[in-house]
Motif scaffolding. Sequence first.
Motif, PDB file in Angstrom:
ATOM      1  N   TRP A 197       0.825  -1.203   0.000  1.00 53.24           N
ATOM      2  CA  TRP A 197       0.000   0.000   0.000  1.00 53.24           C
ATOM      3  C   TRP A 197       0.860   1.255   0.000  1.00 53.24           C
ATOM      4  CZ3 TRP A 197      -0.581   4.171   3.278  1.00 53.24           C
ATOM      5  CH2 TRP A 197      -1.701   4.981   3.045  1.00 53.24           C
ATOM      6  N   VAL A 198       1.962   1.259   0.780  1.00 55.21           N
ATOM      7  CA  VAL A 198       2.845   2.415   0.820  1.00 55.21           C
ATOM      8  C   VAL A 198       3.510   2.629  -0.536  1.00 55.21           C
ATOM      9  CG1 VAL A 198       4.959   3.356   1.852  1.00 55.21           C
ATOM     10  CG2 VAL A 198       3.247   2.256   3.297  1.00 55.21           C
ATOM     11  N   ARG A 199       3.929   1.543  -1.185  1.00 55.14           N
ATOM     12  CA  ARG A 199       4.574   1.683  -2.491  1.00 55.14           C
ATOM     13  C   ARG A 199       3.588   2.166  -3.549  1.00 55.14           C
ATOM     14  NH1 ARG A 199       7.699  -2.647  -0.340  1.00 55.14           N
ATOM     15  NH2 ARG A 199       6.075  -4.175  -0.811  1.00 55.14           N
ATOM     16  N   ARG A 200       2.325   1.745  -3.448  1.00 54.34           N
ATOM     17  CA  ARG A 200       1.326   2.229  -4.408  1.00 54.34           C
ATOM     18  C   ARG A 200       1.027   3.707  -4.206  1.00 54.34           C
ATOM     19  NH1 ARG A 200      -1.389  -2.630  -3.144  1.00 54.34           N
ATOM     20  NH2 ARG A 200      -2.827  -1.440  -1.816  1.00 54.34           N
ATOM     21  N   ASN A 201       1.178   4.180  -2.990  1.00 53.14           N
ATOM     22  CA  ASN A 201       0.896   5.578  -2.668  1.00 53.14           C
ATOM     23  C   ASN A 201       2.187   6.320  -2.328  1.00 53.14           C
ATOM     24  OD1 ASN A 201      -2.322   5.707  -2.334  1.00 53.14           O
ATOM     25  ND2 ASN A 201      -1.597   3.774  -1.478  1.00 53.14           N
ATOM     26  N   LYS A 202       3.188   6.149  -3.183  1.00 54.13           N
ATOM     27  CA  LYS A 202       4.502   6.722  -2.886  1.00 54.13           C
ATOM     28  C   LYS A 202       4.496   8.245  -2.896  1.00 54.13           C
ATOM     29  CE  LYS A 202       6.060   6.301  -7.702  1.00 54.13           C
ATOM     30  NZ  LYS A 202       7.101   5.730  -8.584  1.00 54.13           N
ATOM     31  N   SER A 203       3.446   8.859  -3.472  1.00 46.63           N
ATOM     32  CA  SER A 203       3.371  10.318  -3.432  1.00 46.63           C
ATOM     33  C   SER A 203       3.298  10.824  -1.996  1.00 46.63           C
ATOM     34  CB  SER A 203       2.154  10.811  -4.216  1.00 46.63           C
ATOM     35  OG  SER A 203       0.961  10.270  -3.686  1.00 46.63           O
ATOM     36  N   TRP A 204       2.731  10.016  -1.088  1.00 51.62           N
ATOM     37  CA  TRP A 204       2.692  10.392   0.321  1.00 51.62           C
ATOM     38  C   TRP A 204       4.103  10.577   0.870  1.00 51.62           C
ATOM     39  CZ3 TRP A 204      -1.547   8.537   4.077  1.00 51.62           C
ATOM     40  CH2 TRP A 204      -2.798   8.619   3.455  1.00 51.62           C
ATOM     41  N   LEU A 205       4.988   9.668   0.465  1.00 50.76           N
ATOM     42  CA  LEU A 205       6.361   9.734   0.948  1.00 50.76           C
ATOM     43  C   LEU A 205       7.040  11.013   0.477  1.00 50.76           C
ATOM     44  CD1 LEU A 205       8.422   8.155   2.591  1.00 50.76           C
ATOM     45  CD2 LEU A 205       9.163   7.037   0.497  1.00 50.76           C
ATOM     46  N   GLY A 206       6.750  11.421  -0.773  1.00 53.98           N
ATOM     47  CA  GLY A 206       7.305  12.668  -1.274  1.00 53.98           C
ATOM     48  C   GLY A 206       6.811  13.870  -0.497  1.00 53.98           C
ATOM     49  N   VAL A 207       5.531  13.863  -0.133  1.00 53.64           N
ATOM     50  CA  VAL A 207       4.964  14.959   0.655  1.00 53.64           C
ATOM     51  C   VAL A 207       5.643  15.040   2.022  1.00 53.64           C
ATOM     52  CG1 VAL A 207       2.889  15.802   1.808  1.00 53.64           C
ATOM     53  CG2 VAL A 207       2.750  14.939  -0.540  1.00 53.64           C
ATOM     54  N   VAL A 208       5.840  13.882   2.658  1.00 56.72           N
ATOM     55  CA  VAL A 208       6.481  13.868   3.972  1.00 56.72           C
ATOM     56  C   VAL A 208       7.940  14.287   3.857  1.00 56.72           C
ATOM     57  CG1 VAL A 208       7.077  12.437   5.962  1.00 56.72           C
ATOM     58  CG2 VAL A 208       4.886  12.115   4.813  1.00 56.72           C
ATOM     59  N   ASP A 209       8.647  13.821   2.800  1.00 55.80           N
ATOM     60  CA  ASP A 209      10.039  14.233   2.567  1.00 55.80           C
ATOM     61  C   ASP A 209      10.147  15.752   2.532  1.00 55.80           C
ATOM     62  OD1 ASP A 209      11.209  11.776   2.489  1.00 55.80           O
ATOM     63  OD2 ASP A 209      11.211  11.599   0.316  1.00 55.80           O
ATOM     64  N   ARG A 210       9.385  16.362   1.634  1.00 62.98           N
ATOM     65  CA  ARG A 210       9.471  17.802   1.442  1.00 62.98           C
ATOM     66  C   ARG A 210       8.915  18.562   2.637  1.00 62.98           C
ATOM     67  NH1 ARG A 210       9.129  14.947  -2.857  1.00 62.98           N
ATOM     68  NH2 ARG A 210      10.039  15.538  -4.862  1.00 62.98           N
ATOM     69  N   GLY A 211       7.832  18.031   3.196  1.00 60.34           N
ATOM     70  CA  GLY A 211       7.227  18.710   4.339  1.00 60.34           C
ATOM     71  C   GLY A 211       8.140  18.764   5.543  1.00 60.34           C
ATOM     72  N   SER A 212       8.854  17.677   5.816  1.00 56.57           N
ATOM     73  CA  SER A 212       9.762  17.667   6.965  1.00 56.57           C
ATOM     74  C   SER A 212      10.904  18.652   6.764  1.00 56.57           C
ATOM     75  CB  SER A 212      10.309  16.253   7.197  1.00 56.57           C
ATOM     76  OG  SER A 212      11.065  15.812   6.084  1.00 56.57           O
ATOM     77  N   ILE A 213      11.407  18.778   5.532  1.00 49.46           N
ATOM     78  CA  ILE A 213      12.476  19.739   5.257  1.00 49.46           C
ATOM     79  C   ILE A 213      11.974  21.162   5.452  1.00 49.46           C
ATOM     80  CG2 ILE A 213      13.958  20.683   3.446  1.00 49.46           C
ATOM     81  CD1 ILE A 213      14.169  17.869   2.308  1.00 49.46           C
ATOM     82  N   LEU A 214      10.786  21.469   4.952  1.00 50.14           N
ATOM     83  CA  LEU A 214      10.232  22.809   5.108  1.00 50.14           C
ATOM     84  C   LEU A 214      10.012  23.146   6.580  1.00 50.14           C
ATOM     85  CD1 LEU A 214       7.654  22.844   2.162  1.00 50.14           C
ATOM     86  CD2 LEU A 214       9.859  23.992   2.256  1.00 50.14           C
ATOM     87  N   MET A 215       9.577  22.166   7.351  1.00 50.18           N
ATOM     88  CA  MET A 215       9.366  22.403   8.778  1.00 50.18           C
ATOM     89  C   MET A 215      10.685  22.689   9.489  1.00 50.18           C
ATOM     90  SD  MET A 215       6.457  19.482   9.513  1.00 50.18           S
ATOM     91  CE  MET A 215       6.099  19.939  11.213  1.00 50.18           C
ATOM     92  N   VAL A 216      11.731  21.940   9.140  1.00 49.77           N
ATOM     93  CA  VAL A 216      13.049  22.175   9.742  1.00 49.77           C
ATOM     94  C   VAL A 216      13.557  23.567   9.385  1.00 49.77           C
ATOM     95  CG1 VAL A 216      15.467  21.459   9.706  1.00 49.77           C
ATOM     96  CG2 VAL A 216      13.669  19.741   9.872  1.00 49.77           C
ATOM     97  N   VAL A 217      13.388  23.977   8.118  1.00 57.34           N
ATOM     98  CA  VAL A 217      13.841  25.293   7.674  1.00 57.34           C
ATOM     99  C   VAL A 217      13.105  26.402   8.426  1.00 57.34           C
ATOM    100  CG1 VAL A 217      13.854  26.888   5.714  1.00 57.34           C
ATOM    101  CG2 VAL A 217      14.591  24.532   5.405  1.00 57.34           C
ATOM    102  N   TYR A 218      11.793  26.266   8.530  1.00 60.71           N
ATOM    103  CA  TYR A 218      11.009  27.303   9.214  1.00 60.71           C
ATOM    104  C   TYR A 218      11.414  27.423  10.682  1.00 60.71           C
ATOM    105  CZ  TYR A 218       7.021  29.787  11.176  1.00 60.71           C
ATOM    106  OH  TYR A 218       6.229  30.684  11.848  1.00 60.71           O
ATOM    107  N   LEU A 219      11.577  26.294  11.345  1.00 62.48           N
ATOM    108  CA  LEU A 219      11.942  26.323  12.758  1.00 62.48           C
ATOM    109  C   LEU A 219      13.343  26.900  12.956  1.00 62.48           C
ATOM    110  CD1 LEU A 219      10.814  25.547  15.535  1.00 62.48           C
ATOM    111  CD2 LEU A 219      11.899  23.313  15.270  1.00 62.48           C
ATOM    112  N   ALA A 220      14.293  26.520  12.090  1.00 63.23           N
ATOM    113  CA  ALA A 220      15.674  27.005  12.226  1.00 63.23           C
ATOM    114  C   ALA A 220      15.754  28.508  11.996  1.00 63.23           C
ATOM    115  CB  ALA A 220      16.582  26.263  11.244  1.00 63.23           C
TER     116      ALA A 220
END
Length: 329
Positions: A191-214
């Motif tokens: 299911w995770v591999r079929r919905n790999k777009s979720w992983l991309g959202v989490v990848d980018r989202g976590s980076i944006l959150m780190v940047v904003y906090l820093a």
Amino acid sequence: MTLLQRLPIDRFLLMLIATVILAALLPIDGEAADAFGWLTKLAIALLFFLHGARLSPRTVIQGMTHWRLHLVILACTFALFPLLGLLIGLFAPGLLPPALAMGILFLCVLPSTVQSSIAFTSMAGGNVPAAICAASASNILGMFLTPLLVSVVMATGDDGGFRLEAMGAILLQLLAPFLLGQVLQRRIGDWVRRNKSWLGVVDRGSILMVVYLAFSEAMVAGLWQRLSASDLAVMVVADCLLLACVLGITIAASRRLGFSRDDEIAIVFCGSKKSLASGVPMANVLFPPQTIGTMILPLMLFHQIQLFVCAVLARRYARQAPASDAASS
């Protein structure tokens, strides 16, 4: 939208710039910053859980046993960086205040980042299992090696006490979710591999959150007001030069040593990073409180620069992937 699509501008880079502007205009602090920090940790934990659920155990074992790749990354992190820092230090006297020059050396002996190294490796289509193992090993070993390198490279008399709880935090926040994902891989992996777009959202989202906090922390602390424009310019140039040298050396070395494209990506993104998350608590342990602000400032600048540069580089690797795949087939 049509005009933006025609411009040769990476959308994720635009998102990063917008995040920095938001942090400058509306920095988060106090209890809100604490809550946002916990949300960031949850996002990172979710990222590792999804990686664990997506990757087969065989792939993970192959990543762990890729000893040549891990040696190259560790050599870049704990040998190449300190050597380059010492070279920059030869030219720093007269250009930077001594505290900032020491801050550059401190930056060079820190471990690699974890979440952004893995996120960028994933975005670029690289060897994610190897990146997870290499980045995690760098942070765990950094608990021991960074204090030792501080006493050697920076010529301090401090034996470099370190926080074992930081190692526990790494294991709890990163390794535990990944192992949980591995345990559940047979149930939810497809299911995770079929919905790999979720992983991309989490990848980018976590980076944006780190940047904003820093950036918010930098704004609230008022570190930028303590520097002259010339000091800031010299530091930016030194950080950019340091990053450019390491990126060039890691790319050239990985190709010279015959690594695959996927392994090259892991080496480049894990071997060229320095961790703000590890650097700040280590600075609190290793240095007097009155020197911590200036000591971590080069690291804060480097942290932002590496995020921007590696975001562009990761997207470039990702765009080249279809062409390289087609050529190989």
